[in-house]
Design an enzyme around this catalytic site. Structure first.
Site, mmCIF file in Angstrom:
data_model
loop_
_atom_site.group_PDB
_atom_site.id
_atom_site.type_symbol
_atom_site.label_atom_id
_atom_site.label_comp_id
_atom_site.label_asym_id
_atom_site.label_seq_id
_atom_site.Cartn_x
_atom_site.Cartn_y
_atom_site.Cartn_z
ATOM 1 N N ASP A 259 0.876 -1.166 0.000
ATOM 2 C CA ASP A 259 0.000 0.000 0.000
ATOM 3 C C ASP A 259 0.920 1.224 0.000
ATOM 4 O O ASP A 259 2.129 1.130 0.258
ATOM 5 C CB ASP A 259 -0.962 -0.005 1.196
ATOM 6 C CG ASP A 259 -2.175 0.889 0.921
ATOM 7 O OD1 ASP A 259 -2.098 1.752 0.020
ATOM 8 O OD2 ASP A 259 -3.204 0.733 1.604
HETATM 9 C C1 BGC Z 1 -5.113 3.231 -0.063
HETATM 10 C C2 BGC Z 1 -5.190 2.238 -1.190
HETATM 11 C C3 BGC Z 1 -5.016 2.926 -2.497
HETATM 12 C C4 BGC Z 1 -3.682 3.661 -2.483
HETATM 13 C C5 BGC Z 1 -3.382 4.405 -3.760
HETATM 14 C C6 BGC Z 1 -3.870 4.086 -0.145
HETATM 15 O O1 BGC Z 1 -3.938 5.130 0.754
HETATM 16 O O2 BGC Z 1 -5.162 2.555 1.171
HETATM 17 O O3 BGC Z 1 -6.424 1.559 -1.157
HETATM 18 O O4 BGC Z 1 -5.096 2.020 -3.548
HETATM 19 O O5 BGC Z 1 -3.697 4.597 -1.432
HETATM 20 O O6 BGC Z 1 -4.194 5.501 -3.913
#
Ligand code: BGC
Length: 721
Positions: A259
Site C-alpha cells: 500500500d
Molecule cells: C489506499 C489504497 C489505495 C492507495 C493508492 C492508499 O492510501 O489505502 O487503497 O489504492 O492509497 O491511492
C-alpha cells in the site's frame, strides 16, 4: 450410452490438449522471462521494484519493458493524477461510477460481480492503466470503519463469491486486478501504526477465505499489502502472510505491491515477500527521489556487496514480468477497452437496482402508485448531494450522477409535482436547524408522499480530501449516530407524515432506535453509483422489484456489535486484539442471542416466496446435496436470494450458531416454481483446527438451514456423516 462415452472421451481428449498447450505456453513465457532477466543489470532490476511516479513502477526501456501503470479503484477508474498527486485538468477522465463494494455485495449476484469487473477492467484499459487497485475485500468487522463502503461483507463466503466474479471480470478485459488490503486492515483509525492480533482460527475462518478464493479461484494477478502490522510485523512485508500463506500455501505467482507508504524496512521488504514498493514519498522526509525508497539503491548496493543473493531480486522481477506478459504489455496484444459508454452506465443501473435493500415495508406503502400521487416532498440534503468524488482514494469523476432527487423527478415526469426541502446542513457537528425542520415539516404536510433521504455522507469535491466525510478513507466514524441532527428532522417529519418513506445512504448501519418504531418504510440505498437515483425511483414506483439483501448485520446500537462488546476496538496503545475471535457479524448475533436491528441476509420483496421440500442427502467424499422447491406466491415477478446455512449439532469445539455455506439468487415469474440444488463439500462442514493446523470435518450431525435471511429460516433438514 455408447455415444455418450464417445463424446466424453473426445471431450477429455480436448481438455487434455488444452491443458498441455497452456502448460507449453507457460513454459515458453517463463523462458522468455528468464532470457530477459539474463539481460538486465542489477540497477535495471531494482528499478522495477519501486515506484517511478505516484502511480507507476519502473520499467526498462532498453529491453522494451514498460512501466506498470496503476490506478484506483475499486468502483471506477480514479480521477487522473498523471505522474503526481494533483488532479490533472483537461483530460477525458469522466467515466463510469459503479455502485461501491457493499452495494455490489448486496446484490448477492456473482454474475453482476463479473459485469462490474468487466466495466472496471474495460475502462481502466481505455485509460491506459495496467493495474486497477481493487477489489477491496477486507472483512466488515466494526460498523465504524470508514472504508466499509468500499468493502463487501462481514461474511467470508459471500465475499469469496463476489470477489472471484469481479476479478475475472476485470482480468478478462486484459488488465490486472489488485486485491487489497492483505490482510487484517479492518479499521482506518491508526491504520498506519496499529498492530493486529487474532487467533489462527479467526484468521483462517474469517479474515483469509476471501483472499484465498480470490487467489486460487479468481486467479488474481496482483495483491496489495496492507498498512497495519499483523502479529508484530508490517503486513506489506509480513513473512507469514506473504511468503508462508500467499506465495507458498496458495501458490500465488504474481507481485505483491505495498500500500502507498506501507513499506518500512529494506531487509524485511527483500526477504518477506514484497515485490513492488509504492507511495513511500509520503514517509521519507525529505523525499530525495524514488531510488531512495527502501527497495531502491540500497538493494543494489546489498547485492553488489554480496550481502543479498541476486536470485531473490530475480524472483520479484519474474513476478512482475509474468503479470506483464499475461496482460499483453510486452507484445502490446491487449484488446482495446472502452470508456464511459451507455452499456457501462446500464450495468451501473442494473447493479444499483439489485443492490438497494427494502428493509421495512410494514404498511405496504411501497410500491407507490403514480396515478394516485399529485405531490411528492423529497426531504434531506442527501437527496441532492452527489457522491462520486467522495471517500478518499476511490474518488471518481463521474460522467454524470443521478441523485435521488433527480431520479424521483425523472420518474415523476410532469404529472407529479416534486418539491424539495433540505432538512439539515452537512457540516461536522451541525445540530438540527429549527428553520430547516420547519420548512421540511411544511413541505411534508402538503405532499401526498414524503421521501426522506439521509444518513451518512462522503465528501464530494475531488479537490478536497474527505470534506465532512464519514464514509471515507483514513478516518473511522466517531459513533453510529445520525450526523447533522438528522434524528430530530426525521422525528419531526414522521410526526407530520407518519407514512413518510425513509431512504438511507451510506456504507453501513446507522442507529435508528430513536424513531424506527414509528417508521413504516425503510430503504437502504448505500452509495449506488451514477444511476443510483434512477434505480431508487424504479424501486419506489415498482418498476423494479427489490431483491437486495444485507451483506452485513445492522445492529440496533453500536454497543451491540461484537468488536465493541467483546473486542478492544479501537485498540489499546496501538495494539488491536480481535478478542471476539470468529464471532463477527451474524456469527456473533446468533450465537450470543443478541437481536440485530436488521439481520445479515435480510431484504424484502414486493412478492412472496414459498420454500418447500428441503431434502439433504449425504454422498461420497463428505459431500452432500440439498434440494428444495421455491415458488413465487405473489402477484409480481421477483428474485429471492435463497441462503443455505450450516450448523453442527454437537461440535467438539465452539462453533457459530450457523454459517453461510451457499446461496442462489433465483428469478421467478408470479406462480412459477423452481427446484434448487445446492452441492456442498467438506468445506461447508469443516472448521480450522489450531492444534492440527488444518481444516477438519468431524463425524456427526449437521443441520442444514435454508431461508430468506440469517434470521428468517424457512426449512431445516439434517445430514449425518
Ligand atoms: C489506499 C489504497 C489505495 C492507495 C493508492 C492508499 O492510501 O489505502 O487503497 O489504492 O492509497 O491511492
Amino acid at each position: 450410452m455408447k455415444s455418450y462415452h464417445k463424446h466424453l472421451k473426445s471431450l477429455l481428449f480436448f481438455v487434455s490438449i488444452c491443458m498441455a498447450s497452456a502448460k507449453a505456453q507457460d513454459a515458453a513465457t517463463e523462458q522468455k522471462i528468464t532470457d530477459l532477466i539474463g539481460k538486465m543489470t542489477i540497477e535495471e532490476k531494482v528499478n522495477m521494484l519501486h515506484a517511478s511516479s505516484s502511480f507507476t513502477s519502473g520499467g526498462v526501456p532498453r529491453l522494451g519493458i514498460p512501466e506498470l501503470q496503476m490506478s484506483d479503484g475499486p468502483h471506477g477508474v480514479r480521477v487522473e493524477q498523471g505522474r503526481g498527486w494533483n488532479v490533472v485538468e483537461g483530460v477525458n477522465d469522466a467515466g463510469t461510477y459503479l455502485p461501491t463494494g457493499n452495494a455490489l455485495a448486496a446484490t448477492w449476484n456473482p454474475a453482476l460481480g463479473y459485469q462490474f469487473g468487466s466495466v472496471l477492467g474495460s475502462e481502466a484499459n481505455a485509460r491506459g492503466k495496467d493495474v486497477i487497485l481493487g477489489p477491496g475485500i477486507n472483512i466488515i468487522r466494526t460498523p465504524l470503519n470508514g472504508r466499509n463502503f468500499e468493502y463487501l461483507s462481514e461474511d467470508p463466503y459471500l465475499i469469496s463469491k463476489m470477489a472471484v466474479g469481479t476479478i475475472k471480470g476485470i482480468q478478462d478485459q486484459g488488465v490486472s486486478a489488485c486485491l487489497k488490503h492483505y490482510a487484517a486492515n479492518n479499521q482506518e483509525t491508526n491504520r498506519m501504526t496499529i498492530d493486529v492480533n487474532m487467533s489462527e482460527r479467526a484468521l483462517r475462518e474469517i479474515y483469509l477465505p476471501g483472499f484465498k478464493a480470490a487467489v486460487m479461484e479468481g486467479g488474481v494477478n496482483t495483491v496489495m499489502g496492507a498498512y497495519n502490522k499483523f502479529r508484530g510485523q508490517w503486513a506489506s512485508h509480513n513473512y507469514y502472510l506473504l511468503n508462508t500463506i500467499l506465495k507458498r500455501e496458495w501458490a500465488f505467482k504474481g507481485p505483491v505491491i505495498s500500500d502507498w507508504a506501507a513499506t518500512h524496512n529494506t531487509i524485511e521488504a527483500i526477504y518477506n515477500g514484497l515485490d513492488i514498493e509504492m507511495g513511500t514519498e509520503f514517509s521519507l522526509k525529505p523525499f530525495k527521489g524514488y531510488n531512495t525508497f527502501y527497495l531502491g539503491d540500497t538493494v543494489t548496493t546489498l547485492v553488489k556487496e554480496g550481502k543479498v543473493k541476486e536470485s531473490i531480486i530475480d524472483d520479484k522481477v519474474r513476478r512482475i514480468l509474468r503479470t506483464m506478459f499475461k496482460t499483453g504489455m510486452m507484445d502490446k496484444s491487449r484488446k482495446a477497452g472502452s470508456f464511459a459508454t451507455k452499456e457501462h452506465q446500464q450495468t451501473a443501473l442494473k447493479i444499483a437496482e439489485e443492490a438497494i435493500v427494502l428493509l421495512k415495508n410494514e404498511a405496504k406503502i411501497l410500491p407507490l402508485s403514480a396515478k394516485k400521487i399529485k405531490t411528492i416532498a423529497v426531504i434531506g440534503l442527501n437527496a441532492f448531494r452527489p457522491n462520486a468524488y467522495g471517500g478518499g482514494s476511490s474518488q471518481i469523476k463521474a460522467t454524470y450522477e443521478i441523485t435521488p432527487l433527480e431520479g424521483i423527478k425523472n420518474i415523476a415526469g410532469d404529472k407529479i409535482k416534486v418539491v424539495y426541502a433540505q432538512g439539515y446542513n452537512v457540516e461536522r457537528g451541525a445540530k438540527a436547524d429549527a428553520k430547516l425542520i420547519a420548512a421540511a415539516v411544511a413541505a411534508a404536510k402538503k405532499a401526498d408522499v414524503v421521501i426522506y433521504v439521509g444518513g451518512w455522507v462522503h465528501g464530494y469535491d475531488y479537490k478536497v480530501w474527505s470534506d465532512n466525510a464519514y464514509d471515507a478513507e483514513d478516518t473511522d466514524k466517531p459513533d453510529m449516530n445520525f450526523p447533522f441532527g438528522q434524528d430530530e428532522v426525521i422525528k419531526a417529519v414522521l410526526a407530520a407524515k407518519p407514512n413518510a418513506i425513509m431512504v438511507l445512504t451510506g456504507g453501513g448501519p446507522i442507529d435508528m432506535t430513536q424513531w424506527i418504531d414509528k417508521a413504516k418504510t425503510i430503504v437502504q440505498f448505500w452509495y449506488p453509483g451514477m444511476e443510483g437515483g434512477n434505480a431508487l425511483a424504479n424501486i419506489l414506483f415498482g418498476k423494479i422489484n427489490p431483491s437486495g439483501k444485507l451483506p452485513m448485520s445492522f445492529p440496533k446500537k453500536l454497543e451491540d456489535s461484537a468488536p465493541h462488546k467483546l473486542g478492544n476496538y479501537p485498540g489499546f496503545k496501538l495494539v488491536q486484539n480481535y478478542t471476539e475471535d470468529i464471532y463477527v457479524g451474524y456469527r456473533y448475533f446468533d450465537t450470543y442471542k443478541v437481536a440485530p436491528q436488521f439481520a445479515f441476509g435480510h431484504g424484502l420483496s414486493y412478492t412472496t416466496f414459498n420454500y418447500a421440500d428441503l431434502k439433504v442427502m449425504a454422498g461420497a467424499d463428505k459431500k452432500a446435496t440439498a434440494t428444495l422447491t421455491l415458488k413465487n406466491t405473489g402477484k409480481v415477478a421477483g428474485a429471492e436470494v435463497v441462503q443455505l446455512y450450516v450448523k453442527e449439532q454437537n461440535p467438539k469445539i465452539d462453533r457459530p450458531e450457523k454459517e453461510l455455506k451457499s446461496f442462489k439468487k433465483v428469478f421467478l415469474q408470479p406462480g412459477e416454481s423452481q427446484q434448487i440444488t445446492f452441492d456442498l463439500d467438506a468445506t461447508a462442514f469443516s472448521y480450522y483446527d489450531e492444534i492440527q493446523a488444518k481444516w477438519v470435518m468431524d463425524a456427526g450431525k449437521f443441520d442444514i438451514l435454508v431461508g430468506s435471511s440469517s434470521k428468517d429460516i424457512r426449512q431445516t433438514a439434517t445430514v449425518a456423516f
